[in-house]
Design a protein around this motif. Structure first.
Motif, PDB file in Angstrom:
ATOM      1  N   ASN A  25     -46.864  -4.388 -18.729  1.00  0.00           N
ATOM      2  CA  ASN A  25     -46.126  -3.289 -18.118  1.00  0.00           C
ATOM      3  C   ASN A  25     -45.236  -3.856 -17.016  1.00  0.00           C
ATOM      4  O   ASN A  25     -45.723  -4.357 -16.011  1.00  0.00           O
ATOM      5  N   THR A  26     -43.942  -3.792 -17.218  1.00  0.00           N
ATOM      6  CA  THR A  26     -43.005  -4.278 -16.199  1.00  0.00           C
ATOM      7  C   THR A  26     -42.399  -3.117 -15.429  1.00  0.00           C
ATOM      8  O   THR A  26     -41.371  -3.270 -14.778  1.00  0.00           O
ATOM      9  N   ASP A  27     -43.054  -1.979 -15.491  1.00  0.00           N
ATOM     10  CA  ASP A  27     -42.627  -0.816 -14.721  1.00  0.00           C
ATOM     11  C   ASP A  27     -43.291  -0.924 -13.346  1.00  0.00           C
ATOM     12  O   ASP A  27     -44.349  -0.368 -13.109  1.00  0.00           O
ATOM     13  N   PHE A  28     -42.686  -1.695 -12.462  1.00  0.00           N
ATOM     14  CA  PHE A  28     -43.272  -2.029 -11.169  1.00  0.00           C
ATOM     15  C   PHE A  28     -43.371  -0.805 -10.263  1.00  0.00           C
ATOM     16  O   PHE A  28     -42.505   0.061 -10.270  1.00  0.00           O
ATOM     17  N   THR A  29     -44.416  -0.772  -9.472  1.00  0.00           N
ATOM     18  CA  THR A  29     -44.643   0.314  -8.538  1.00  0.00           C
ATOM     19  C   THR A  29     -44.232  -0.137  -7.142  1.00  0.00           C
ATOM     20  O   THR A  29     -44.609  -1.224  -6.702  1.00  0.00           O
ATOM     21  N   VAL A  30     -43.468   0.686  -6.465  1.00  0.00           N
ATOM     22  CA  VAL A  30     -43.093   0.403  -5.086  1.00  0.00           C
ATOM     23  C   VAL A  30     -43.962   1.283  -4.197  1.00  0.00           C
ATOM     24  O   VAL A  30     -43.984   2.503  -4.345  1.00  0.00           O
ATOM     25  N   LEU A  31     -44.689   0.648  -3.318  1.00  0.00           N
ATOM     26  CA  LEU A  31     -45.581   1.361  -2.416  1.00  0.00           C
ATOM     27  C   LEU A  31     -44.769   2.220  -1.452  1.00  0.00           C
ATOM     28  O   LEU A  31     -43.793   1.746  -0.850  1.00  0.00           O
ATOM     29  N   LYS A  32     -45.148   3.485  -1.315  1.00  0.00           N
ATOM     30  CA  LYS A  32     -44.443   4.375  -0.394  1.00  0.00           C
ATOM     31  C   LYS A  32     -44.843   4.060   1.039  1.00  0.00           C
ATOM     32  O   LYS A  32     -45.988   3.712   1.322  1.00  0.00           O
ATOM     33  N   GLY A  33     -43.881   4.193   1.925  1.00  0.00           N
ATOM     34  CA  GLY A  33     -44.132   3.930   3.331  1.00  0.00           C
ATOM     35  C   GLY A  33     -42.818   3.835   4.083  1.00  0.00           C
ATOM     36  O   GLY A  33     -41.765   4.200   3.561  1.00  0.00           O
ATOM     37  N   GLU A  34     -42.906   3.324   5.305  1.00  0.00           N
ATOM     38  CA  GLU A  34     -41.718   3.217   6.148  1.00  0.00           C
ATOM     39  C   GLU A  34     -41.505   1.784   6.602  1.00  0.00           C
ATOM     40  O   GLU A  34     -42.448   1.093   6.963  1.00  0.00           O
ATOM     41  N   GLU A  35     -40.241   1.359   6.570  1.00  0.00           N
ATOM     42  CA  GLU A  35     -39.850   0.052   7.091  1.00  0.00           C
ATOM     43  C   GLU A  35     -39.157   0.244   8.417  1.00  0.00           C
ATOM     44  O   GLU A  35     -38.384   1.184   8.588  1.00  0.00           O
ATOM     45  N   CYS A  36     -39.443  -0.648   9.358  1.00  0.00           N
ATOM     46  CA  CYS A  36     -38.704  -0.652  10.617  1.00  0.00           C
ATOM     47  C   CYS A  36     -38.617  -2.088  11.106  1.00  0.00           C
ATOM     48  O   CYS A  36     -39.397  -2.933  10.713  1.00  0.00           O
ATOM     49  N   VAL A  37     -37.630  -2.351  11.933  1.00  0.00           N
ATOM     50  CA  VAL A  37     -37.481  -3.676  12.516  1.00  0.00           C
ATOM     51  C   VAL A  37     -38.168  -3.650  13.871  1.00  0.00           C
ATOM     52  O   VAL A  37     -37.865  -2.816  14.723  1.00  0.00           O
ATOM     53  N   LYS A  38     -39.117  -4.562  14.041  1.00  0.00           N
ATOM     54  CA  LYS A  38     -39.896  -4.639  15.281  1.00  0.00           C
ATOM     55  C   LYS A  38     -39.943  -6.103  15.711  1.00  0.00           C
ATOM     56  O   LYS A  38     -40.360  -6.958  14.938  1.00  0.00           O
ATOM     57  N   ASP A  39     -39.490  -6.377  16.905  1.00  0.00           N
ATOM     58  CA  ASP A  39     -39.432  -7.749  17.422  1.00  0.00           C
ATOM     59  C   ASP A  39     -38.677  -8.687  16.479  1.00  0.00           C
ATOM     60  O   ASP A  39     -39.073  -9.828  16.255  1.00  0.00           O
ATOM     61  N   GLY A  40     -37.598  -8.178  15.880  1.00  0.00           N
ATOM     62  CA  GLY A  40     -36.772  -8.982  14.997  1.00  0.00           C
ATOM     63  C   GLY A  40     -37.327  -9.196  13.601  1.00  0.00           C
ATOM     64  O   GLY A  40     -36.770  -9.946  12.817  1.00  0.00           O
ATOM     65  N   LYS A  41     -38.448  -8.550  13.293  1.00  0.00           N
ATOM     66  CA  LYS A  41     -39.062  -8.701  11.973  1.00  0.00           C
ATOM     67  C   LYS A  41     -39.172  -7.333  11.318  1.00  0.00           C
ATOM     68  O   LYS A  41     -39.366  -6.323  11.986  1.00  0.00           O
ATOM     69  N   VAL A  42     -39.062  -7.326   9.993  1.00  0.00           N
ATOM     70  CA  VAL A  42     -39.221  -6.074   9.260  1.00  0.00           C
ATOM     71  C   VAL A  42     -40.716  -5.805   9.111  1.00  0.00           C
ATOM     72  O   VAL A  42     -41.475  -6.659   8.653  1.00  0.00           O
TER      73      VAL A  42
END
Length: 191
Positions: A152-169
């Motif tokens: 199965n190459t139907d990849f799942t993307v985990l739901k959540g939030e990205e933010c930049v903190k101290d120069g890192k995602v």
């Protein structure tokens, strides 16, 4: 977690521990890390991987690639196709990676079914670009077994939030969505 290691085995162990912890202690028995420098080697050993360009991925391909028509990625274009971000937008890169991986799996299964020995040839070429907890025999076994598997190459993307903190995602998963994903993926309801 990978970035807080040594770029090799320590990074992989960090990632295994972080993913296992994230997934409620799910054990991870094997791992394989491949440096992007090896993508061209693997891609070309398979004879190239075909993708169909669209408006979003055309900028990552040579000018001779035509939107909507199959294009064979070779000689470094596979690495470019899957790794370049473009204006810090990762969603387009993830889409390209999914497209490439689906085509790669299909091509790899076809090539390995015709010549299983190609697996050891490729492994010897990419040895200096990879780190794993698997033996060569285990990798060859898994590669040859994959021929008959419905992958199965139907990849799942985990739901959540990205933010930049101290120069890192930094990514914070949606715990409710993660819990539901775990149940859907790893458990079968019993009456």
């Amino acid at each position: 977690s990978y970035g807080f290691g040594d770029g090799a085995e320590v990074s992989c162990e960090n990632t295994v521990n972080a993913v296992s912890n994230l997934l409620y202690g799910l054990p991870i028995h094997a791992w394989y890390s491949l440096n992007t420098k090896a993508v061209t080697i693997v891609n070309d050993a398979l004879g190239g991987v075909e993708v169909i360009p669209d408006e979003n991925n055309k900028p990552y391909l040579p000018s001779k690639a035509v939107i909507g028509e199959p294009f064979l990625l070779k000689s470094g274009y596979a690495t470019r196709f899957i790794s370049l971000r473009g204006e810090f937008n990762d969603s387009h890169r993830r889409t390209r990676q999914k497209q490439y991986m689906s085509a790669f799996v299909k091509k790899a299964k076809s090539v390995i079914s015709k010549n299983p020995l190609i697996v050891t040839d490729i492994l010897s070429q990419i040895k200096s670009y990879s780190v794993t907890g698997l033996t060569v025999d285990e990798i060859v076994y898994l590669a040859t077994e994959s021929i008959s598997m419905d992958i199965n190459t139907d990849f799942t993307v985990l739901k959540g939030e990205e933010c930049v903190k101290d120069g890192k995602v930094e990514f914070t998963p949606d715990k409710s969505a993660l819990y539901e994903l775990m149940l859907e993926t790893f458990y079968v309801q019993v009456e």
